[in-house]
Every structure is written in structure tokens, then in C-alpha cells.
Scaffold this motif. Sequence first.
Motif, short mmCIF file in Angstrom:
data_model
loop_
_atom_site.label_atom_id
_atom_site.label_comp_id
_atom_site.label_asym_id
_atom_site.label_seq_id
_atom_site.Cartn_x
_atom_site.Cartn_y
_atom_site.Cartn_z
N ILE A 73 9.85 80.76 78.10
CA ILE A 73 11.10 80.57 77.37
C ILE A 73 11.43 79.09 77.35
O ILE A 73 11.59 78.47 78.41
N LEU A 74 11.49 78.52 76.15
CA LEU A 74 11.86 77.11 76.01
C LEU A 74 13.36 77.06 75.77
O LEU A 74 13.84 77.43 74.70
N GLY A 75 14.10 76.62 76.77
CA GLY A 75 15.56 76.64 76.74
C GLY A 75 16.06 77.42 77.93
O GLY A 75 15.73 78.60 78.09
N ALA A 76 16.80 76.72 78.79
CA ALA A 76 17.27 77.33 80.04
C ALA A 76 18.78 77.49 80.01
O ALA A 76 19.44 77.38 81.04
N GLY A 77 19.31 77.76 78.83
CA GLY A 77 20.76 77.92 78.70
C GLY A 77 21.16 79.39 78.76
O GLY A 77 20.51 80.20 79.42
N LYS A 78 22.22 79.71 78.01
CA LYS A 78 22.80 81.06 78.09
C LYS A 78 21.78 82.12 77.66
O LYS A 78 21.58 83.12 78.34
N LEU A 79 21.16 81.91 76.51
CA LEU A 79 20.22 82.92 76.03
C LEU A 79 18.94 82.95 76.87
O LEU A 79 18.47 84.01 77.28
N GLY A 80 18.38 81.75 77.12
CA GLY A 80 17.10 81.69 77.84
C GLY A 80 17.16 82.33 79.21
O GLY A 80 16.28 83.12 79.58
N THR A 81 18.21 82.05 79.97
CA THR A 81 18.30 82.63 81.32
C THR A 81 18.60 84.13 81.26
O THR A 81 18.14 84.88 82.13
N ASP A 94 11.20 83.25 67.59
CA ASP A 94 12.26 82.30 67.23
C ASP A 94 13.62 82.99 67.38
O ASP A 94 14.02 83.78 66.52
N ALA A 95 14.32 82.64 68.45
CA ALA A 95 15.66 83.22 68.70
C ALA A 95 16.77 82.28 68.24
O ALA A 95 17.95 82.57 68.44
N MET A 96 16.40 81.18 67.58
CA MET A 96 17.39 80.12 67.29
C MET A 96 18.22 80.44 66.05
O MET A 96 17.72 80.98 65.07
N ALA A 137 11.62 76.71 80.66
CA ALA A 137 11.54 75.24 80.58
C ALA A 137 12.77 74.69 79.86
O ALA A 137 13.32 75.35 78.97
N ARG A 138 13.18 73.51 80.25
CA ARG A 138 14.12 72.72 79.46
C ARG A 138 13.35 71.51 78.97
O ARG A 138 12.16 71.38 79.28
N SER A 139 14.03 70.62 78.23
CA SER A 139 13.27 69.50 77.69
C SER A 139 12.90 68.49 78.77
O SER A 139 11.86 67.86 78.69
N GLY A 140 13.76 68.35 79.78
CA GLY A 140 13.53 67.33 80.81
C GLY A 140 12.91 67.90 82.07
O GLY A 140 12.21 68.92 82.03
N LEU A 187 11.59 80.57 71.63
CA LEU A 187 12.37 79.36 71.37
C LEU A 187 13.84 79.69 71.56
O LEU A 187 14.43 80.40 70.75
N ALA A 188 14.43 79.18 72.65
CA ALA A 188 15.84 79.44 72.96
C ALA A 188 16.55 78.11 73.18
O ALA A 188 17.26 77.92 74.17
N LEU A 189 16.31 77.20 72.22
CA LEU A 189 16.92 75.88 72.27
C LEU A 189 17.76 75.72 71.00
O LEU A 189 17.64 76.51 70.07
N PRO A 190 18.63 74.71 70.96
CA PRO A 190 19.41 74.51 69.73
C PRO A 190 18.47 74.32 68.54
O PRO A 190 17.49 73.59 68.62
N LEU A 191 18.80 74.99 67.43
CA LEU A 191 17.91 74.98 66.26
C LEU A 191 17.60 73.56 65.80
O LEU A 191 16.46 73.25 65.43
N ALA A 222 13.45 86.99 66.40
CA ALA A 222 14.03 88.08 67.20
C ALA A 222 15.00 87.50 68.21
O ALA A 222 14.98 86.29 68.49
N PHE A 223 15.87 88.35 68.74
CA PHE A 223 16.89 87.96 69.72
C PHE A 223 17.95 87.04 69.11
O PHE A 223 18.59 86.28 69.81
N ASN A 224 18.12 87.14 67.77
CA ASN A 224 19.07 86.24 67.11
C ASN A 224 20.47 86.83 66.97
O ASN A 224 21.46 86.11 67.07
N HIS A 225 20.57 88.14 66.67
CA HIS A 225 21.87 88.66 66.22
C HIS A 225 22.71 89.26 67.34
O HIS A 225 23.86 89.64 67.09
N ILE A 226 22.17 89.35 68.55
CA ILE A 226 22.95 89.92 69.67
C ILE A 226 23.31 88.78 70.62
O ILE A 226 22.43 88.04 71.06
N GLY A 227 24.60 88.67 70.94
CA GLY A 227 25.05 87.62 71.85
C GLY A 227 24.54 87.85 73.27
O GLY A 227 24.21 88.98 73.64
N TYR A 228 24.48 86.79 74.05
CA TYR A 228 23.86 86.91 75.37
C TYR A 228 24.63 87.84 76.30
O TYR A 228 24.03 88.51 77.15
N HIS A 229 25.96 87.95 76.13
CA HIS A 229 26.73 88.88 76.97
C HIS A 229 26.28 90.31 76.70
O HIS A 229 26.09 91.10 77.63
#
Length: 207
Positions: free
Chosen positions: A6-14, A88-90, A30-33, A66-70, A126-133
Motif C-alpha cells: 500500500i503506497l500511502g500510510a494515511g486514513k485509507l492506507g492504514t 487505484d484507490a485515489m 509505504a509513505r513517500s519519505g 495507490l492510497a496517496l493524494p491523486l 477500487a476502494f474509491n467510493h467507500i469512506g475509510y470509516h
Amino acid sequence: MSDLAILGAGKLGTTVARLARSQGLAVDVARSGDPASIRLIVEVLAPGARAVAPPEAIAGAEMVMLALPLSKYPSLDADALAGKLVIDAMNYWWEVDGRDTELAHAEPSSSEVVGSFLAGSTLVKAFNHIGYHDLADQARPVGTPGRVAMALAGDDAAARHRVAELVDRLGFDPVELPTLHAGKALEPGHPAFGAALPADELDVLLR
Ligand SMILES: NC(=O)c1ccc[n+]([C@@H]2O[C@H](COP(=O)([O-])OP(=O)(O)OC[C@H]3O[C@@H](n4cnc5c(N)ncnc54)[C@H](OP(=O)(O)O)[C@@H]3O)[C@@H](O)[C@H]2O)c1
């Protein structure tokens, strides 16, 4: 090696990492840094997932999400992602991605734009239309009455089926749309965006 990177360790990625770990999948996040800065959060939110740098996550992954800002998609390493099944979940979200971008006015789905950039990858939206909550709260075993459905879209049927299996395993009834272009219906501004509904009710919004 991982089942899912999972590229992106934010709300969706975690959130997805936690669901995938709960099903026993091997997950890299992963995150970018520097991955050291997300090690603790990954350990707490998705126990058993590994926090690694993007090249390591991509290299060993069966699928990459892909779970990073588009708007950050041009920072992806298209060569490293070549040959991979990429989810692509962006979504385009102007507060994050800016108003005056190609994405804001794109006629094709945003995944077609990303797919052109990642020309060597097989892309499934996929994983685009359902919010992380809702992802966190509504995952249910297959066969549960009223189970929430998730739509996914892609041009490659085999790749779509593999992502549908993942969606099912993570707790949602998969609803397949036959092209990336049809995935436009999953984007912000369309009726299905934000929907966490059973398949028959989601179908009505997708039509
Ligand atoms: N939140 C939701 O409910 C939801 C639902 C469906 C879809 N989405 C979509 O999913 C994406 C992520 O949303 P979010 O809410 O999780 O955002 P977020 O909480 O802001 O997290 C974004 C993550 O992406 C990382 N990132 C940025 N550039 C990166 C790169 N080049 N490689 C790897 N990681 C990178 C960020 O970390 P660094 O900047 O430190 O690298 C951060 O960990 C967005 O496109 C959003 O539209 C979100």
C-alpha cells in the motif's frame, strides 16, 4: 514479499492494511519519505504489517494499492510498477489536489489518466467510493445479510477478478464494472460516491 503493498500510510492506507492483516495477508505499507516515521503507526493500526520504503514495497508485492493524494501520482515510479497489478484507490479532491489541474477537468476517469502514466501496469480502480470509516466498520464475512458492496472497474478481466477476490476477502461484495472508463461512476460528484450499501442498492446508483 507481500500479498499487498500500500503506497500511502494515511486514513485509507492504514484502514485497508488493518483489514488485510485481519485476513492474514502479508502487507507492506509505504509513505513517500523515511519509513521509520510510520513504523509505530503501522504497528498500532495494522499489527503485523511492515513499514518499508516504496521501492521495497513495490518490488515484493503481488498487488500494489495507490492510497496517496491523486495529484501526487506523477511522483510514482512507473518503471518499478511496470508488470504489476495496481489498484487505484485515489480520488480527485480539490481541497487536497488543487482546482486548476488536468485532473479537475479530465473527461476520462482519473484512473485512465493514472493508467496512461503507468502504461506498463495493469490498473484496476477500487476502494474509491467507500469512506475509510465505513471500510473499517462495515466489513462482514461473505453471506452476511445486507453485506455492503464495493464497485471496482478495469479493462483487464483477469486483474479485475483478482481484485474482486481481494474485496470479497476484506469484507465486501464486489461489483465489477467492465472498463476503467466506467469507473468514472465511482468518483466524487457521482451518485455512488460515498455509498456503503448492499449490491442491489448500489446497482441502482451505478445505473
Ligand atoms: N479517506 C478516505 O476515506 C478515502 C476513501 C477512498 C479513497 N480515498 C483516496 O485515497 C487517497 C488517500 O486518502 P487518505 O484520506 O488516506 O489521505 P491521507 O490520510 O492524507 O494519506 C495520504 C498518504 O499518502 C502518502 N504519500 C504521499 N505521496 C506519496 C508517494 N509518492 N508514495 C507513497 N506515499 C505517499 C502520505 O505520506 P507522505 O506525504 O508522508 O508521503 C500519506 O501517508 C486519496 O487519493 C483519497 O482521495 C480516500
